[in-house]
Design a protein around this motif. Sequence first.
Motif, PDB file in Angstrom:
ATOM      1  N   SER A 134      -0.313   6.906   4.913  1.00 12.22           N
ATOM      2  CA  SER A 134      -1.744   7.181   4.841  1.00 12.22           C
ATOM      3  C   SER A 134      -2.536   6.169   5.667  1.00 12.22           C
ATOM      4  O   SER A 134      -2.420   4.962   5.458  1.00 12.22           O
ATOM      5  CB  SER A 134      -2.223   7.129   3.381  1.00 12.22           C
ATOM      6  OG  SER A 134      -3.623   7.008   3.292  1.00 12.22           O
ATOM      7  N   HIS A 167       0.838  -1.204   0.000  1.00  8.28           N
ATOM      8  CA  HIS A 167       0.000   0.000   0.000  1.00  8.28           C
ATOM      9  C   HIS A 167       0.868   1.248   0.000  1.00  8.28           C
ATOM     10  O   HIS A 167       2.088   1.189   0.244  1.00  8.28           O
ATOM     11  CB  HIS A 167      -0.923   0.003   1.223  1.00  8.28           C
ATOM     12  CG  HIS A 167      -0.194   0.018   2.541  1.00  8.28           C
ATOM     13  ND1 HIS A 167       0.217   1.169   3.162  1.00  8.28           N
ATOM     14  CD2 HIS A 167       0.185  -1.001   3.355  1.00  8.28           C
ATOM     15  CE1 HIS A 167       0.822   0.873   4.300  1.00  8.28           C
ATOM     16  NE2 HIS A 167       0.826  -0.440   4.442  1.00  8.28           N
ATOM     17  N   ASP A 168       0.253   2.387  -0.286  1.00 10.80           N
ATOM     18  CA  ASP A 168       0.968   3.660  -0.279  1.00 10.80           C
ATOM     19  C   ASP A 168       1.405   3.999   1.142  1.00 10.80           C
ATOM     20  O   ASP A 168       0.660   3.767   2.103  1.00 10.80           O
ATOM     21  CB  ASP A 168       0.091   4.782  -0.819  1.00 10.80           C
ATOM     22  CG  ASP A 168      -0.179   4.650  -2.313  1.00 10.80           C
ATOM     23  OD1 ASP A 168       0.635   4.006  -2.994  1.00 10.80           O
ATOM     24  OD2 ASP A 168      -1.210   5.179  -2.774  1.00 10.80           O
ATOM     25  N   ALA A 179      -4.918   4.307   3.326  1.00  5.22           N
ATOM     26  CA  ALA A 179      -4.238   3.269   2.543  1.00  5.22           C
ATOM     27  C   ALA A 179      -3.967   2.038   3.390  1.00  5.22           C
ATOM     28  O   ALA A 179      -4.118   0.900   2.923  1.00  5.22           O
ATOM     29  CB  ALA A 179      -2.935   3.825   1.975  1.00  5.22           C
TER      30      ALA A 179
END
Length: 482
Positions: free
Chosen positions: A426, A422-423, A429
Amino acid sequence: MHVLAVASEMHPFVKTGGLADVVGALPAALAPYGVTVTTVLPGYPAVLAAIGDAEAVAHYPDLFGGPARLLRASVGSTRLLVVDAAHHFQRGGGIYSEASGREWGDNWRRFAALSAVAASVAAGAVADYHPDLVHAHDWQAALTLAYLRHGPRADVPAVMTIHNLAFQGGIDAGLFPQLGLPGSAFAVDGVEYYGGVGYLKAGLFYADAITTVSPAYADEILTPSHGMGLDGLLATRRGRLHGILNGIDTAEWNPATDPAVPDHFDAHDLAARARNREHVEQRFGIVGGDGPLFAVVSRLTWQKGLDILAATIDDLVAMGGRLAVLGSGDSAIEAAMFDAAARHPGKVGVLTGFDEPLSHRVQAGADAILIPSRFEPCGLTQLYALRYGCVPVVAHTGGLGDTVIDANQAAVAAGVATGVVHDPGSQEALRSAIHRAVTLHAQRDVWAAMQRAGMAADFSWRQSAARYAELYTSLLQERTPA
């Protein structure tokens, strides 16, 4: 080829993190390539206890405030030179900090002493030992290269490895005279860094080659967002910068033989993982269930993104997950983890501190490991997890992105997915990634295929050691007159 390595910690003698694992594993990994490594270590109590009676091969009447001697020892196949300086290294508490957690105020002097001794060895202080090359690890050893370049053997090639650019080491310019370097060293083309003395900066400037512990991190640190103020210098040295992925000791981290693991298993038979999961649940006070058991084995810090995880635990539990946390660090993050455990008894368990055997058992029993780092030079935790069939849920940064294949539709269909990516940075996220992991876990065949794909990946030191050996050889060739 004889390489002199310099580091502040080395597994199994003394360890606070992945640096020690790498320094401990590289000598054996390099041996098949004709490289013999001798490692200079501080004489902490644990190190002196491990080497027992050892030969003194050099003496230093005044090593930054007191006498010292250099001890030579072999522990198994590991060759050591230990700086026995009681005034620097014979202390209670941690190797970098007091028992209270506050860093020793004279760390700058302690690791300057380590570096000065290492440089003296490279210059011939030990009569019967003449290394071909010096390899320094992180800021604590970086000043070795400054002492080397301003000493009698400035021609010895040197490699500087960055394990984490966030830790740079530095002192006020007023302390520079106490380092014993010539005045000419205090310059932009030297150890000067924003008006003070930068230890890591000095190593990066004086090195013949700079390595990082993953290819992606080598690219990231060239940018202002990840360069920690050193991206300008690193950009000028781009041609000397190499990203070499860390490996792991696959003999020590082997779920089929690991003595720390209650029930052994391999990729062909994962049934024992269910029994190991029960051991983890019992140790952390977690009630069994059908949903995945997530785990954290980490320093609880901002870099590791664990403040983001702490804010996401309620969602994790609401999705049917459970969480075992092993680690210590930032007091606010620790408190947030304990608060979550209090809100979700039987669903969230937290144990603070460093426990190496327990970390093995967690990897062998948890279904997935969470590593939501904001930045991660390489990361070893996800490599251990892959080896143990513990599916990594990781942020796409540094070595995490280099080593985990996201379970997107195409990767799942091809049978090559090994985790969920995931990013970074965040909460949304991370929440989405946890939801994906819960959904994938419910598809037992897909989950088992991900586990097996991860266990089949080769993250041994073989390929990485070959790259280091090639780099060493190229540097020696550069220094050899035609």
